[in-house]
Design a protein around this motif. Structure first.
Motif, PDB file in Angstrom:
ATOM      1  N   PRO A 112       0.993  -1.432  -0.290  1.00 42.68           N
ATOM      2  CA  PRO A 112       0.413  -0.262  -0.140  1.00 42.68           C
ATOM      3  C   PRO A 112       0.702   1.101   0.386  1.00 42.68           C
ATOM      4  CG  PRO A 112      -1.327  -1.200   1.855  1.00 42.68           C
ATOM      5  CD  PRO A 112       0.208  -2.168   0.726  1.00 42.68           C
ATOM      6  N   GLU A 113       1.958   0.973   0.433  1.00 38.78           N
ATOM      7  CA  GLU A 113       2.991   1.952   0.449  1.00 38.78           C
ATOM      8  C   GLU A 113       3.288   2.928  -0.610  1.00 38.78           C
ATOM      9  OE1 GLU A 113       3.579  -0.292   1.865  1.00 38.78           O
ATOM     10  OE2 GLU A 113       5.589  -0.943   1.216  1.00 38.78           O
ATOM     11  N   GLN A 114       2.928   2.076  -1.693  1.00 36.73           N
ATOM     12  CA  GLN A 114       3.628   2.508  -3.080  1.00 36.73           C
ATOM     13  C   GLN A 114       2.619   2.525  -3.896  1.00 36.73           C
ATOM     14  OE1 GLN A 114       7.090  -0.326  -3.941  1.00 36.73           O
ATOM     15  NE2 GLN A 114       8.190   0.010  -2.143  1.00 36.73           N
ATOM     16  N   ALA A 115       1.575   2.437  -3.233  1.00 35.80           N
ATOM     17  CA  ALA A 115      -0.023   1.816  -4.033  1.00 35.80           C
ATOM     18  C   ALA A 115       0.001   3.486  -5.630  1.00 35.80           C
ATOM     19  CB  ALA A 115      -0.775   2.563  -3.737  1.00 35.80           C
ATOM     20  N   LEU A 116      -0.178   3.456  -6.735  1.00 38.17           N
ATOM     21  CA  LEU A 116      -0.624   5.337  -7.418  1.00 38.17           C
ATOM     22  C   LEU A 116      -1.730   5.807  -6.204  1.00 38.17           C
ATOM     23  CD1 LEU A 116       0.496   3.321 -10.480  1.00 38.17           C
ATOM     24  CD2 LEU A 116       1.896   5.214  -8.215  1.00 38.17           C
ATOM     25  N   SER A 117      -2.861   4.864  -5.972  1.00 42.03           N
ATOM     26  CA  SER A 117      -4.120   6.343  -6.001  1.00 42.03           C
ATOM     27  C   SER A 117      -4.164   5.365  -4.201  1.00 42.03           C
ATOM     28  CB  SER A 117      -4.662   5.987  -6.439  1.00 42.03           C
ATOM     29  OG  SER A 117      -5.279   5.051  -7.216  1.00 42.03           O
ATOM     30  N   ASP A 118      -4.629   5.644  -3.430  1.00 46.70           N
ATOM     31  CA  ASP A 118      -5.912   5.004  -2.492  1.00 46.70           C
ATOM     32  C   ASP A 118      -5.235   4.459  -1.101  1.00 46.70           C
ATOM     33  OD1 ASP A 118      -7.592   6.596  -2.853  1.00 46.70           O
ATOM     34  OD2 ASP A 118      -9.434   4.597  -3.730  1.00 46.70           O
ATOM     35  N   GLY A 119      -3.617   4.608  -1.603  1.00 45.97           N
ATOM     36  CA  GLY A 119      -2.372   3.013  -0.531  1.00 45.97           C
ATOM     37  C   GLY A 119      -3.669   3.547   1.002  1.00 45.97           C
TER      38      GLY A 119
ATOM     39  N   SER B  49      -5.625   0.607   1.946  1.00 41.61           N
ATOM     40  CA  SER B  49      -5.921  -0.176   0.918  1.00 41.61           C
ATOM     41  C   SER B  49      -5.117  -1.476   2.044  1.00 41.61           C
ATOM     42  CB  SER B  49      -4.795  -0.001   0.304  1.00 41.61           C
ATOM     43  OG  SER B  49      -5.423   0.105  -1.312  1.00 41.61           O
TER      44      SER B  49
END
Lengths: 337, 337, 337, 337
Positions: C303-310, C313
């Motif tokens: 999640p810390e690298q998610a491109l959105s809504d991390g 998540s």
């Protein structure tokens, strides 16, 4: 009041509702539709507000038609109420400007501000001696000393004064000093307090709660009026919405709406309504153009050192400017300042 | 606290802010960006809450970092607080169910309800002797007689009682009867009342205001705690939103959020939270599943005749059903009922 | 529909309203009260929604009694609708769990997540190829490539897929890949889009708008249904309120309310509803306990690298835990997972 | 951007955040307080909007300091933007009044209204050919025929025209007729549509969504601007709050706030903002007094027969009166009409 029955309500359920309304001394009008039966109550059914027709079997919803306020309503009192305070006529063609610091902080601060707002043309001096604060750790007002200083400022300037009363027990003490009781937004539904000021004969200035409807504001006024106190003013001061760029959202729609619904004077508070001093002047103008009878505005000689609400206080020189703008505006909308 | 300067702030303006913070005894950290200078205050800067850095020239905004509550915070008291009332442990693994009518209406009504909720497994009996009502013309409670009847119901059933106190003056009288003071939603920011119950040593049950944030609810708790009264419980009871299909919008998010922020027991009120009896059971279950420590539920033997809040009251037989559902649910989420 | 006349309405004004209603082919019931005359329209008056009786002289207000939706209403379709998607039965006793990342970011990311949620027991895979974003400068999704990767993930896991469609023009392309169209919260009142998906025969998952009422959500569903597409699901995903501690306020009341009003499957989205991953599990449980037919949950391997809504998540291991909690909970509320 | 670490964050967690920010090419300022460590990012960190620092271990919250809009910001474009449409200068000292019916209903209706508003002094003619409606069963506009009739009304009166475009596919067709694209409140976050009109070179009038913040309104403007289209106007049209006495709550605070934040012309819509024709005039005046650059007002020759929004439409004679009031008011606030 109208009782809407469910589409599958039985004749027995419909009769039970009708019987209960008739037992309470009211007549009904029945309307059998193809989808729903609707039961209307004839006449002034405010006494039925206590009853839970929603709970009877087969009832879908209950729609109340009459406004719940009566003494505050223009229907029952078509002319504007004029509240008089030491010669100031509130609610007539002349606009009423109330100004002063959020809180009394010291003798010099309140006297300096009182003279400044008087010179600029304000009609009434405001300041709190008791402050409702979200945190128990922040400045809570200087108490009775503040009331004495306010009275001294009245002596010195001739301006009537308004100050907040926060509890029923404080009503007699505050009443020894103030010309107008202010009931703050957080106390708008403090019904014990409303009843206490309703028993006095000093005018009462009721501010709309942060999440109260315009109708509820008039119900708060109704509490005071029903105590026999007819000197009530109401004030729009911003409601709470999802918008966080301003401290509150001043509900300008409420101003003409309240003027339609009630005969009481309607004020606006652009300081709390916005929370930002640089929005106060445009919103003050907007409220007057929309029909407010007056404004309540925070003015402080040194806002950056104010013990509360500094961020929304005007410096005296800006207040002078605003008053001059408001004078031109008042003339353009058929009022006087 | 972080002070963000405007993009065009001058070095002099920046220095003025820094000097003022340092004068107040705090250290700063300066961060000169390409667009903005940011001034951070080092340490516990809660004492600076009074100061209006927003008003200094060149300041764009002030961001407060620390939660303003301290005694209510889990940071300072990591373990759950257990409030004990006549042998009932509130806030531990066992859920606490408070039930009873909105108002005490008569001896038979309160005794009948008390026995019914006791049998169904409720832990505490609720009912109002004094009712905050939007209209001055509707039922306002039966007063001290109601307190006496509540005490009698406690005798008869062994259930501790909770009832609302509406003004500081009423604190001693209500305290002669009740086991827990309830501070209602409309009084959540009646700071004089919060201070008054904070001086007693009876537990206090604080309901969230209709437009109060979860943070403000904990600030209300902080008022009570800072008076030296550690027996505080907080209760989510629905907030006011644009949705009108339900009386309020129960904010279920607040339940786990409050459990993270505070060590105090967290309750939910599905009766006021929804305003509709047929939504009470599903929402009661939802709140327990989301982590609430207990519920407060309106139960009335004949809701259709209730003098207030009938539309959201459960009949005893439905309450029995709900308790049985909750027992299964509690087990599934690691709690006991 | 009920037309309430002003207290001072003249007989002529009353007749004018009656005549207009009768001219439109409807019958009226007149109720002359002591304060107001009330005009009720008999029968299914939905066709009168277009007419502005509010504008006729002497009219105070118009109260609409019937819910404006028909095809979505349980009144007209008492049994639950079951939507079938590649063997998954949605809306029956078994709960439906939709899980996956906010957006498709890469082949490995979507495949890894698909396998993880499949193993944990999810029924359907979610991920966006096109992302509605508040800022034009942030990640907008990888487009058609994302659709292809989703289809590949379906091949690999057997999970049906759901993905958002953002414009009418994109309906055919997205329909070549997806098993379910998602209409996002910001497009809930994009009526052109609703009409476009209503003409297809793929199931449609409609998310409630941030400031839309439950009634308006069902009107959005009605748009799709009235196009002849009966496979509609609705989803509570949090509304916008004054509370800023959570990204949105999940309106749990809407879940049992929608179940009463409509026969369509009702979902909840605890990820968007809270905006904080550490609130997702308690709120997910709360929604199931309150009667939701299913959940849609954001899961991301990092999640810390998610491109959105991390921030909202869950990591796969936490999702596994949640699924195991939900299994116990489902049993306790008479559902299966 | 400022990252606030939890009070118990370890040095390793703090380093991880610092490293990630530095890896992305930014410098940090560290502030180690007694309770919390705070990490500030130096410079224009808008590119970091995509990153979820909230998800890193030990992070309590992330505070974004910079406004996310750039092209719309007055910081980057201090002078007012003037949008010119067929000789009408929008955003300068002269106020711009847009008036006309909600929808084009017939040739005679639109021509009659166009002549009436022209004579009264309006600058631009409005009317919808395509109507976004909550219900699929109500009037949806007459489509392209409406565009033709609008063009004819322009010919006949010389007034430029504005009309709503509801989907990206309709942009070319609507653009063949209209002088200004209107993006309606329900489409304010229809990003595909914003991108489509951003690629054209016709001016775009963006209305604030019912639950959108002032900041989000400027982000919608930013979508259009970032497509290379500089002719953008924004419009406050009422937000959704708990108050139901008016259709929406016109957020007058947003007017001076937007004027501070952006160089784009700022309009207000008192018709939708209130939903009641008898509130339109006072609110129109309030908005001009608060600094709006123009108004958009619904005018219909026979509001009681209007196919949509009749309840909030002015009759031509009342519009004439309002224009005369506005002329006096404009002079009093230093504008021209």
């Amino acid at each position: 009041m109208i009782v809407v029955m469910k589409s599958l309500a039985t004749p027995g359920e419909i009769n039970a509702v009708v019987n209960q309304i008739e037992t309470l001394g009211f007549q009904v009008h029945l309307s059998h539709g193809t989808e729903r039966t609707i039961i209307g109550v004839v006449g002034d059914d405010r006494p039925l507000q206590n009853h839970n027709f929603e709970m009877l079997n087969g009832v879908e919803k209950v729609v109340r038609i009459l406004q719940p306020f009566k003494l505050a309503s223009r229907d029952f009192h078509p002319e504007n109420t004029i509240v008089e305070v030491r010669g100031v006529q509130i609610g007539g063609p002349k606009l009423t400007i109330i100004a002063g610091p959020c809180a009394v902080e010291s003798r010099s601060q309140i006297l300096e501000t009182a003279h400044a707002v008087k010179e600029a043309g304000a009609d009434i001096l405001r300041a709190g001696a008791y402050k409702p604060r979200t945190s128990p750790y922040t400045f809570q007002g200087i108490g009775e000393e503040g009331l004495e200083l306010l009275a001294e400022a009245r002596e010195a300037t001739g301006l009537p004064i308004i100050t907040e009363v926060m509890s029923p027990e404080a009503v007699p003490l505050v009443g020894q000093y103030t010309d107008i009781y202010q009931v703050g937004a957080r106390n708008m539904q403090n019904f014990t307090l409303l009843q206490a000021v309703g028993k006095t004969r000093l005018p009462v200035f009721v501010k709309r709660g942060l999440s109260s409807t315009a109708q509820e504001l008039l119900m708060a006024a109704e509490y005071v009026l029903s105590g026999g106190n007819h000197g009530v003013m109401v004030c729009e001061r911003g409601i709470r919405t999802f918008e966080t760029a301003t401290r509150n959202t001043l509900d300008i729609n409420a101003i003409p709406l309240l003027k339609q619904w009630t005969h009481l004077p309607v004020f606006a508070d652009p300081s709390h309504g916005t929370g930002k001093w640089d929005l106060v002047a445009p919103i003050a103008k907007g409220c007057i153009a929309a029909g407010a009878d007056g404004l309540i505005i925070e003015v402080h000689p040194r806002p950056e050192q104010a013990l509360s609400d500094g961020a929304q206080s005007l410096k005296p020189e800006r207040f002078v400017e605003l008053m001059s703008d408001l004078r031109r505006l008042a003339a353009a909308v058929g009022r006087v300042l």
